[in-house]
Design a protein around this motif. Structure first.
Motif, PDB file in Angstrom:
ATOM      1  N   LEU A 529      59.463 -97.472  11.980  1.00  0.00           N
ATOM      2  CA  LEU A 529      58.224 -97.509  12.762  1.00  0.00           C
ATOM      3  C   LEU A 529      58.444 -96.668  14.013  1.00  0.00           C
ATOM      4  N   ALA A 530      57.772 -95.509  14.115  1.00  0.00           N
ATOM      5  CA  ALA A 530      57.899 -94.608  15.267  1.00  0.00           C
ATOM      6  C   ALA A 530      56.703 -94.810  16.184  1.00  0.00           C
ATOM      7  N   VAL A 531      56.986 -94.993  17.501  1.00  0.00           N
ATOM      8  CA  VAL A 531      55.929 -95.289  18.468  1.00  0.00           C
ATOM      9  C   VAL A 531      56.014 -94.304  19.623  1.00  0.00           C
ATOM     10  N   ASP A 532      54.905 -93.620  19.916  1.00  0.00           N
ATOM     11  CA  ASP A 532      54.834 -92.713  21.070  1.00  0.00           C
ATOM     12  C   ASP A 532      53.367 -92.466  21.376  1.00  0.00           C
ATOM     13  N   ASP A 533      53.013 -92.463  22.648  1.00  0.00           N
ATOM     14  CA  ASP A 533      51.603 -92.258  23.020  1.00  0.00           C
ATOM     15  C   ASP A 533      51.218 -90.782  23.006  1.00  0.00           C
ATOM     16  N   ASP A 534      52.189 -89.883  22.878  1.00  0.00           N
ATOM     17  CA  ASP A 534      51.900 -88.446  22.801  1.00  0.00           C
ATOM     18  C   ASP A 534      51.859 -88.039  21.321  1.00  0.00           C
ATOM     19  N   PRO A 535      50.686 -87.642  20.806  1.00  0.00           N
ATOM     20  CA  PRO A 535      50.575 -87.318  19.372  1.00  0.00           C
ATOM     21  C   PRO A 535      51.500 -86.192  18.938  1.00  0.00           C
ATOM     22  N   VAL A 553      56.265 -94.947   9.568  1.00  0.00           N
ATOM     23  CA  VAL A 553      54.964 -95.499   9.941  1.00  0.00           C
ATOM     24  C   VAL A 553      54.755 -95.165  11.416  1.00  0.00           C
ATOM     25  N   GLN A 554      53.601 -94.611  11.768  1.00  0.00           N
ATOM     26  CA  GLN A 554      53.367 -94.136  13.130  1.00  0.00           C
ATOM     27  C   GLN A 554      52.429 -95.077  13.894  1.00  0.00           C
ATOM     28  N   ALA A 555      52.734 -95.248  15.200  1.00  0.00           N
ATOM     29  CA  ALA A 555      51.871 -96.032  16.100  1.00  0.00           C
ATOM     30  C   ALA A 555      51.795 -95.320  17.434  1.00  0.00           C
ATOM     31  N   THR A 556      50.616 -95.307  18.050  1.00  0.00           N
ATOM     32  CA  THR A 556      50.427 -94.602  19.329  1.00  0.00           C
ATOM     33  C   THR A 556      50.435 -95.541  20.526  1.00  0.00           C
ATOM     34  N   SER A 557      50.692 -96.825  20.323  1.00  0.00           N
ATOM     35  CA  SER A 557      50.752 -97.775  21.441  1.00  0.00           C
ATOM     36  C   SER A 557      51.607 -98.964  21.047  1.00  0.00           C
ATOM     37  N   GLY A 558      52.017 -99.729  22.042  1.00  0.00           N
ATOM     38  CA  GLY A 558      52.823-100.909  21.776  1.00  0.00           C
ATOM     39  C   GLY A 558      52.058-101.966  21.009  1.00  0.00           C
ATOM     40  N   ARG A 559      50.792-102.152  21.343  1.00  0.00           N
ATOM     41  CA  ARG A 559      49.992-103.176  20.661  1.00  0.00           C
ATOM     42  C   ARG A 559      49.772-102.814  19.192  1.00  0.00           C
ATOM     43  N   GLN A 560      49.535-101.531  18.936  1.00  0.00           N
ATOM     44  CA  GLN A 560      49.373-101.107  17.546  1.00  0.00           C
ATOM     45  C   GLN A 560      50.675-101.312  16.772  1.00  0.00           C
ATOM     46  N   ALA A 561      51.804-101.066  17.441  1.00  0.00           N
ATOM     47  CA  ALA A 561      53.099-101.259  16.788  1.00  0.00           C
ATOM     48  C   ALA A 561      53.304-102.716  16.398  1.00  0.00           C
ATOM     49  N   GLU A 567      52.012-106.628   9.698  1.00  0.00           N
ATOM     50  CA  GLU A 567      51.374-106.339   8.413  1.00  0.00           C
ATOM     51  C   GLU A 567      52.355-105.897   7.333  1.00  0.00           C
ATOM     52  N   GLY A 568      53.473-105.270   7.722  1.00  0.00           N
ATOM     53  CA  GLY A 568      54.373-104.716   6.723  1.00  0.00           C
ATOM     54  C   GLY A 568      55.817-104.888   7.096  1.00  0.00           C
ATOM     55  N   LEU A 569      56.679-104.440   6.167  1.00  0.00           N
ATOM     56  CA  LEU A 569      58.120-104.548   6.360  1.00  0.00           C
ATOM     57  C   LEU A 569      58.676-103.260   6.945  1.00  0.00           C
ATOM     58  N   VAL A 570      59.475-103.375   8.002  1.00  0.00           N
ATOM     59  CA  VAL A 570      60.065-102.233   8.705  1.00  0.00           C
ATOM     60  C   VAL A 570      61.543-102.496   8.895  1.00  0.00           C
ATOM     61  N   ASP A 571      62.347-101.437   8.738  1.00  0.00           N
ATOM     62  CA  ASP A 571      63.798-101.576   8.917  1.00  0.00           C
ATOM     63  C   ASP A 571      64.252-101.276  10.339  1.00  0.00           C
ATOM     64  N   VAL A 572      63.621-100.304  11.011  1.00  0.00           N
ATOM     65  CA  VAL A 572      64.055 -99.860  12.342  1.00  0.00           C
ATOM     66  C   VAL A 572      62.813 -99.516  13.170  1.00  0.00           C
ATOM     67  N   LEU A 573      62.887 -99.809  14.481  1.00  0.00           N
ATOM     68  CA  LEU A 573      61.829 -99.418  15.421  1.00  0.00           C
ATOM     69  C   LEU A 573      62.374 -98.341  16.347  1.00  0.00           C
ATOM     70  N   VAL A 574      61.691 -97.187  16.406  1.00  0.00           N
ATOM     71  CA  VAL A 574      62.027 -96.106  17.339  1.00  0.00           C
ATOM     72  C   VAL A 574      60.835 -95.948  18.267  1.00  0.00           C
ATOM     73  N   THR A 575      61.009 -96.271  19.560  1.00  0.00           N
ATOM     74  CA  THR A 575      59.869 -96.281  20.474  1.00  0.00           C
ATOM     75  C   THR A 575      60.135 -95.503  21.745  1.00  0.00           C
ATOM     76  N   ASP A 576      59.102 -94.818  22.206  1.00  0.00           N
ATOM     77  CA  ASP A 576      59.148 -94.177  23.515  1.00  0.00           C
ATOM     78  C   ASP A 576      59.103 -95.262  24.584  1.00  0.00           C
ATOM     79  N   VAL A 577      59.626 -94.969  25.772  1.00  0.00           N
ATOM     80  CA  VAL A 577      59.635 -95.956  26.854  1.00  0.00           C
ATOM     81  C   VAL A 577      58.394 -95.843  27.725  1.00  0.00           C
ATOM     82  N   ALA A 578      58.069 -94.624  28.160  1.00  0.00           N
ATOM     83  CA  ALA A 578      56.966 -94.436  29.108  1.00  0.00           C
ATOM     84  C   ALA A 578      55.640 -94.372  28.362  1.00  0.00           C
TER      85      ALA A 578
END
Length: 656
Positions: A529-535, A553-561, A567-578
């Motif tokens: 699950l990759a999370v970053d607010d910059d597309p 799986v892509q998410a553009t915000s923490g809440r969406q993540a 909803e689904g199974l994820v092995d690793v979360l990679v998230t931006d901080v800012a």
């Protein structure tokens, strides 16, 4: 002669001897009319008359002409006769005409039948006492006049209850009350309503009473209701026995000074703001120029690569060029972070000699063949505590500056020595290694030397640098607990000294050639699950992961993540901080609470992360290449695998 008569004669003789022996008092007899009938040595000593000269004379001659004219001698005898005693103080006259201040007591003398037969007169010379009292009176009068003449300070007395008992001109001038309006009133009326409600007047008196002094500044109120800023001092007043009898209060109107201070602070703030804007202008100008050059290379190279690719041509040269420009941009960002003391340091034990030897080829290639590089290291040199990558960058920066100072070529000497310092500006006492870089270049004058480490200062001309090189080195060395020292003279070259603390661990780590990196095996394909607010960044990160064989799986915000995790199974979360609303730290904390077994990798362009329990999670610094991202992911998976957990780590909520 009878025994009684003999005893009486003896008693009379003793009294006579006693009176004649007294020299500090004039003791003599007057008859009923005031004529002197006896005279003792004390009277002769300080009035000047011998017995032959004064016995038979009227005692009024001891009085001044003014007192005789007023009938004071006769009044004194009449008072003694009718009231049984006369006592007074006043001026008396000696034989030589000089005056002295006398204390006089006159008692009537009566026979056994009560008939008046004369007067006993005792006089004491009180001139010294009178002079002391007069001096004290004059001093008190001068002090009273002094206090009353002061107009810049309110100086007045308070009784034990805090009521005003005296008032000077200064108090009347800036408090507005005349003496008859305020004497007897409580001093709390000078305080604001807020201060009175808080009990400040009573606390001020208690403080002065218990601690010996009260001093404060604050708003006070004039008679007309206007406020002024005052400095007030209250001191306890005690009598000679130490008993508290009141308080002395001194107040000064500091309104003009406070207004001037506020105006000065506003002017300073405006000046600092102007300086800040100037610094920002220099920073943005220099950085924008450098980044425009880099972006021109990146955009131009990628545009050419796209065109060549359409024609089936070789695009590797243009891609390499774009990568080099991007890496230079990353280096520039690190310089700015170093200047702000924000770069992430990985302090470890470093062998400075081995580090310099290891980057010899890079240094020579950077400064060119026209400059000779020599090294001077002792046979034994203790390791230092530093970030090796940042130390290499610092040495490279100084070497580039030296190259620019030697356009016709020259010599660069890198040396080291170990010293024990007792402390100094910016340095704690301890053992240090001084790593010095000396060039044979043009050198700097004193003015340039003093500004060399200033941010944005450069002598390379407009558009040829941001002026952050030495600032970066300065920031890095200070973060390591050391200090950067520059020495230079025009025409004599420059010496840059990096004083770095000796490591407590005496053994520098050696490269581990047996260490194997965890390979990206085909069986390690993960659901990320990759999370970053910059597309743009999110798309690039996802592409790198997918190219490595992972499902993304892509998410553009923490809440969406969080929603996707549910909803689904994820092995690793990679998230931006800012990120806005919910940053990466907050997201990681929520994941740790709901999915404690899910590995999390933080990605950030900042070294300092927001406070939070998840701030110590594994991190990857931006910008990063695909191999760096994949290696960080592999390290995270390998650590979990070695801890005994079973792959995959499919996201599931904590039970209970």
């Amino acid at each position: 002669m009878s025994n009684n008569c003999l005893a009486t004669d003896m008693e009379t003789n003793r009294i006579e001897l006693l009176v004649q022996s007294v020299t500090d008092y004039a003791i003599y007899m007057l008859d009923r009319d005031g004529v002197v009938a006896s005279w003792n040595p004390g009277a002769e000593r300080f009035k000047g008359y011998t017995p032959d000269e004064i016995i038979g004379q009227h005692f009024s001659r001891f009085y001044t002409e003014e007192d005789r004219a007023r009938g004071i001698p006769a009044l004194a005898l009449r008072t003694a006769e009718t009231e049984g005693r006369f006592e007074a103080e006043g001026w008396r006259v000696r034989k030589d005409g000089t005056r002295f201040w006398a204390n006089v007591v006159i008692d009537p003398i009566r026979d056994p039948d009560g008939a008046l037969i004369g007067f006993a007169k005792v006089t004491r010379d009180r001139s010294d006492h009178r002079e002391t009292e007069e001096a004290l009176r004059r001093s008190e009068e001068r002090f009273r006049l002094l206090v009353q003449s002061v107009t810049d300070y309110a100086i007045y007395m308070l009784d034990l209850g805090g009521h005003v008992v005296s008032w000077n001109a200064g108090a009347e001038r800036f408090k507005g009350y005349a003496a008859h309006e305020i004497i007897g009133e409580h001093f709390s009326r000078f305080y604001t309503d807020e201060d009175r409600a808080e009990g400040q007047p009573a606390r001020a008196l208690d403080h002065a009473r218990n601690d010996g002094r009260f001093e404060a500044e604050g708003w006070r109120v004039r008679k007309d209701g206007t406020r002024f800023w005052a400095s007030a001092v209250i001191d306890p007043v005690r009598d000679s026995s130490g008993t508290l009898i009141g308080f002395a209060k001194i107040t000064r109107d500091l309104t003009e000074r406070r207004q001037a201070q506020i105006a000065l602070e506003q002017a300073q703030e405006a000046f600092f703001q102007a300086q800040k804007m100037e610094a920002v202008g220099k920073l943005t100008g220099g950085v924008a120029h450098d980044f425009n050059n880099l972006l021109a290379a990146i955009v131009g190279s990628l545009d050419l690569a796209r065109r060549k690719l359409a024609d089936g041509g070789d695009v590797s040269r243009f891609i390499d060029n774009a990568m080099q420009a991007a890496e230079r941009g990353a280096t520039l960002t690190q310089r700015m972070l170093a200047f702000a003391r924000r770069q992430e340091l990985k302090l470890e034990t470093v062998d400075p000699a081995a580090l310099v030897r290891g980057m010899a080829e890079l240094l020579q290639r950077t400064i060119g063949p026209g400059i000779r590089i020599d090294t001077q290291f002792p046979l034994m040199l203790r390791p230092i505590r530093a970030d090796p990558a940042q130390l290499e960058l610092a040495l490279l920066n100084i070497a580039v500056n030296a190259r620019d100072a030697m356009p016709e070529g020259g010599r660069l000497v890198i040396a080291a020595r170990e010293e024990h310092l007792a402390g100094g500006p910016g340095l704690k006492a301890g053992d240090y290694v001084c790593l010095s870089i000396a060039d044979t270049g043009e050198g700097m004058d004193q003015e340039t030397l003093e500004r060399a480490m200033e941010p944005f200062f450069t002598t390379k001309g407009v558009g040829k640098g941001t002026g952050l090189g030495l600032s970066m080195v300065h920031g890095f060395v200070e973060q390591c607990g050391g200090r950067l020292v520059l020495r230079s003279h025009p025409g004599e070259g420059t010496v840059a000294e990096l004083w770095l603390p000796v490591s407590e661990d005496e053994t520098a780590p050696q490269p581990d050639t047996a260490k194997e990196e965890a390979p990206v095996a085909a069986t390690d394909h993960l659901s990320v699950l990759a999370v970053d607010d910059d597309p743009l960044v999110l798309t690039n990160t996802a592409a790198m992961l997918e190219d490595a064989g992972h499902r993304v799986v892509q998410a553009t915000s923490g809440r969406q993540a969080l929603q996707l995790l549910g909803e689904g199974l994820v092995d690793v979360l990679v998230t931006d901080v800012a990120m806005p609303a919910m940053n990466g730290i907050q997201l990681a904390e929520a994941v740790q609470a709901g999915w404690p077994d899910l590995p999390v990798l933080l990605v950030s362009g900042y070294a300092e992360l927001p406070a939070g329990g998840a701030a110590d999670l594994p991190r990857l610094a931006k910008p990063f290449r695909q191999d760096q991202l994949v290696r960080a992911l592999n390290d995270l998976v390998t650590v979990r695998h070695r801890s005994g957990e079973v792959l995959p780590f499919k996201s599931r909520r904590k039970k209970g």
